[in-house]
Design a protein around this motif. Structure first.
Motif, PDB file in Angstrom:
ATOM      1  N   PHE A  18     -52.132 -57.868  24.771  1.00  0.00           N
ATOM      2  CA  PHE A  18     -52.745 -58.114  26.241  1.00  0.00           C
ATOM      3  C   PHE A  18     -53.140 -59.759  24.851  1.00  0.00           C
ATOM      4  CE2 PHE A  18     -57.089 -58.939  26.608  1.00  0.00           C
ATOM      5  CZ  PHE A  18     -57.544 -58.704  27.540  1.00  0.00           C
ATOM      6  N   HIS A  22     -53.479 -62.904  29.943  1.00  0.00           N
ATOM      7  CA  HIS A  22     -53.962 -61.242  30.550  1.00  0.00           C
ATOM      8  C   HIS A  22     -55.520 -61.537  30.730  1.00  0.00           C
ATOM      9  CE1 HIS A  22     -50.205 -59.371  28.598  1.00  0.00           C
ATOM     10  NE2 HIS A  22     -50.550 -58.648  29.676  1.00  0.00           N
ATOM     11  N   LYS A  23     -56.083 -62.232  29.900  1.00  0.00           N
ATOM     12  CA  LYS A  23     -57.574 -62.821  30.332  1.00  0.00           C
ATOM     13  C   LYS A  23     -58.054 -63.327  31.496  1.00  0.00           C
ATOM     14  CE  LYS A  23     -58.190 -62.655  25.139  1.00  0.00           C
ATOM     15  NZ  LYS A  23     -59.016 -63.446  23.722  1.00  0.00           N
ATOM     16  N   PHE A 141     -50.183 -55.493  33.924  1.00  0.00           N
ATOM     17  CA  PHE A 141     -50.842 -54.780  33.160  1.00  0.00           C
ATOM     18  C   PHE A 141     -50.310 -54.084  32.955  1.00  0.00           C
ATOM     19  CE2 PHE A 141     -54.261 -57.363  34.139  1.00  0.00           C
ATOM     20  CZ  PHE A 141     -54.281 -57.968  32.992  1.00  0.00           C
ATOM     21  N   TYR A 149     -57.860 -51.929  32.789  1.00  0.00           N
ATOM     22  CA  TYR A 149     -58.173 -53.348  33.447  1.00  0.00           C
ATOM     23  C   TYR A 149     -58.392 -53.510  34.671  1.00  0.00           C
ATOM     24  CZ  TYR A 149     -56.960 -55.020  28.781  1.00  0.00           C
ATOM     25  OH  TYR A 149     -56.593 -54.485  26.755  1.00  0.00           O
TER      26      TYR A 149
END
Length: 467
Positions: A18, A22-23, A141, A149
């Motif tokens: 992560f 990804h954020k 993901f 997520y």
């Protein structure tokens, strides 16, 4: 359709830790989800004012609302097809622009027909946005965390429902035209474009379309960003599946291995939609019919909805910890029991408790179902397959309210809740026949894994292919 071994993109994406990239995906798509969920309720908040200002009968309000749901049906199907044809990112951008522009046009409506048309197109855009955002998360993901997520993004997005209600409470009383400001609020999702345009198109989609150079460039850029942050990036597992290069056809979802899954998903989305909207839309009215005053009924309904975002968080927490279809089945039976208990009591405390549990577990269910629906199709038809199932489910809500009304008038209050509980039980039973998906690659789920792959490739473990 040509099958061969490619860039090992699946394993390369699955082994990524992560990171900021990804954020950014979660933040950008959570904002998109926020305004998608908000739009599901903007008209319901504005309609009481419309009734008095335009002197509309409830039948016209119902027709306008139905036009939006018909738009959702077409938007999910056509938007899914668009996502498979031109890419997930581009489809998300086009859908978000459509949602924002037509939400703003809702605010400028000058007649019933203009509002009906604008609600129809807005409904198309919202469902197209949802379908392609779901697909993006599932394909971006890693297999071990995609359900988690997906659930987090939905949990953040679903706060759009109570927040929009709170905003509407202050905007609508400002003036006779205050209802128009609710739709202006819904158009603010356009600002999410500043984040979404910075996302990558999915390398998995590039590869399945035969755009090998773009797929290679994109996966290498993603890996470079993660490597810069983490300092080390372990090599991926050896490629152990075939990938299919081709355009993907609409008819493919009605052929093996997808035809059985298509039937399962369409069925569960129909049962779920009738049950969910049958409960949520009719609870205040049915309570009043049972002698509870309107003010108390609305208070109970508001308290009940608090469970929704909390349920999405639970859905995120258990999505990858337990088998996904087991989560869905258990949730269905739990909701069915709660619905029956809700229907047999008129005690205010019990109404709130069981209503809260229904909304709480329903969102646990739906966050897992979003993921599960996307997982059951290959990359070449993923958006269209889930879009069609979701869209037909939304279309069923055109008839659902008439079923609830008929049951109530012919058989009474408790029978309505028995019917809703049966729909939830049917949802769980249908999903029982679906495949397992948790912690499995999308290619493995969809029958592309090859046990003889490594032998056929004859690639040493230290090959650049594994880097």
């Amino acid at each position: 359709m040509n099958k061969s071994f490619g860039l090992n993109i699946v394993n390369r994406m699955d082994r990524l830790p992560f990171s900021s990239i990804h954020k950014k995906v979660i933040i950008a798509l959570s904002i998109a989800y926020f305004f998608e969920f908000s739009d599901l309720n903007t008209f319901s908040y504005a309609s009481p004012k419309l009734v008095s200002e335009w002197h509309l009968p409830l039948s016209v309000i119902a027709t306008i609302n139905s036009s939006a749901f018909f738009g959702m049906f077409l938007g999910a199907s056509l938007g899914g097809l668009l996502g498979d044809k031109v890419g997930r990112k581009k489809s998300i951008i086009l859908s978000l622009i459509g949602l924002s522009v037509f939400s703003a046009l809702n605010a400028l409506s000058w007649s019933v027909w203009s509002l009906m048309i604008f609600r129809f197109v807005t409904g198309m855009a919202t469902s197209s946005l949802l379908v392609n955002a779901n697909t993006y998360i599932i394909e971006f993901f890693p297999k071990a965390t995609r359900g988690k997520y997906q659930g987090i993004a939905v949990a953040i997005g679903i706060t759009g429902i109570p927040i929009t209600g709170w905003v509407s409470r202050y905007l609508i009383p400002l003036a006779d035209w205050g209802w128009r400001l609710v739709f202006v609020w819904g158009a603010l999702g356009i600002f999410a474009l500043f984040l979404i345009v910075k996302l990558f198109e999915l390398p998995r989609w590039y590869e399945i379309k035969g755009h090998t150079r773009k797929a290679k460039e994109t996966i290498e850029k993603i890996e470079a960003i993660v490597r810069k942050e983490k300092g080390f990036l372990r090599g991926p597992e050896s490629e152990s599946f075939n990938y299919a290069v081709g355009k993907g056809k609409v008819a493919d979802i009605f052929k093996r291995p997808y035809v059985g899954r298509t039937i399962i998903l369409i069925s569960v989305w129909i049962f779920q939609t009738i049950a969910f909207y049958g409960f949520g839309s009719w609870v205040p009215t049915l309570l009043v019919k049972q002698g509870i005053n309107l003010e108390d009924s609305l208070v109970y309904s508001t308290l009940i909805t608090i469970g929704a975002p909390l349920g999405s968080l639970l859905g995120a927490a258990i999505a990858d910890r337990f088998e996904r279809k087991a989560n869905i089945i258990f949730s269905c039976f739990f909701i069915a029991a709660s619905v029956i208990l809700y229907g047999i009591t008129l005690n205010p405390v019990m109404i709130v408790v069981f209503g809260f549990l229904i909304n709480f577990i329903e969102r646990t269910f739906s966050s897992n179902l979003y993921t599960y629906t996307s997982e059951l199709y290959g990359t070449e038809v993923r958006s269209f397959g889930q879009g069609l199932a979701y869209g037909i489910g939304r279309f069923s809500n055109v008839l659902g309210p008439f079923c609830i009304s008929l049951i109530y008038t012919s058989s009474g209050y408790l029978t309505v809740f028995i019917f809703i509980a049966i729909c939830w039980i049917a949802s769980g039973l249908v999903v029982f026949f679906g495949p397992r998906t948790s912690k499995r690659s999308l290619e493995e789920i969809n029958g592309l894994e090859s046990k003889t792959a490594n032998a056929e490739m004859n690639v040493p473990s230290g090959s650049p292919r594994n880097v």
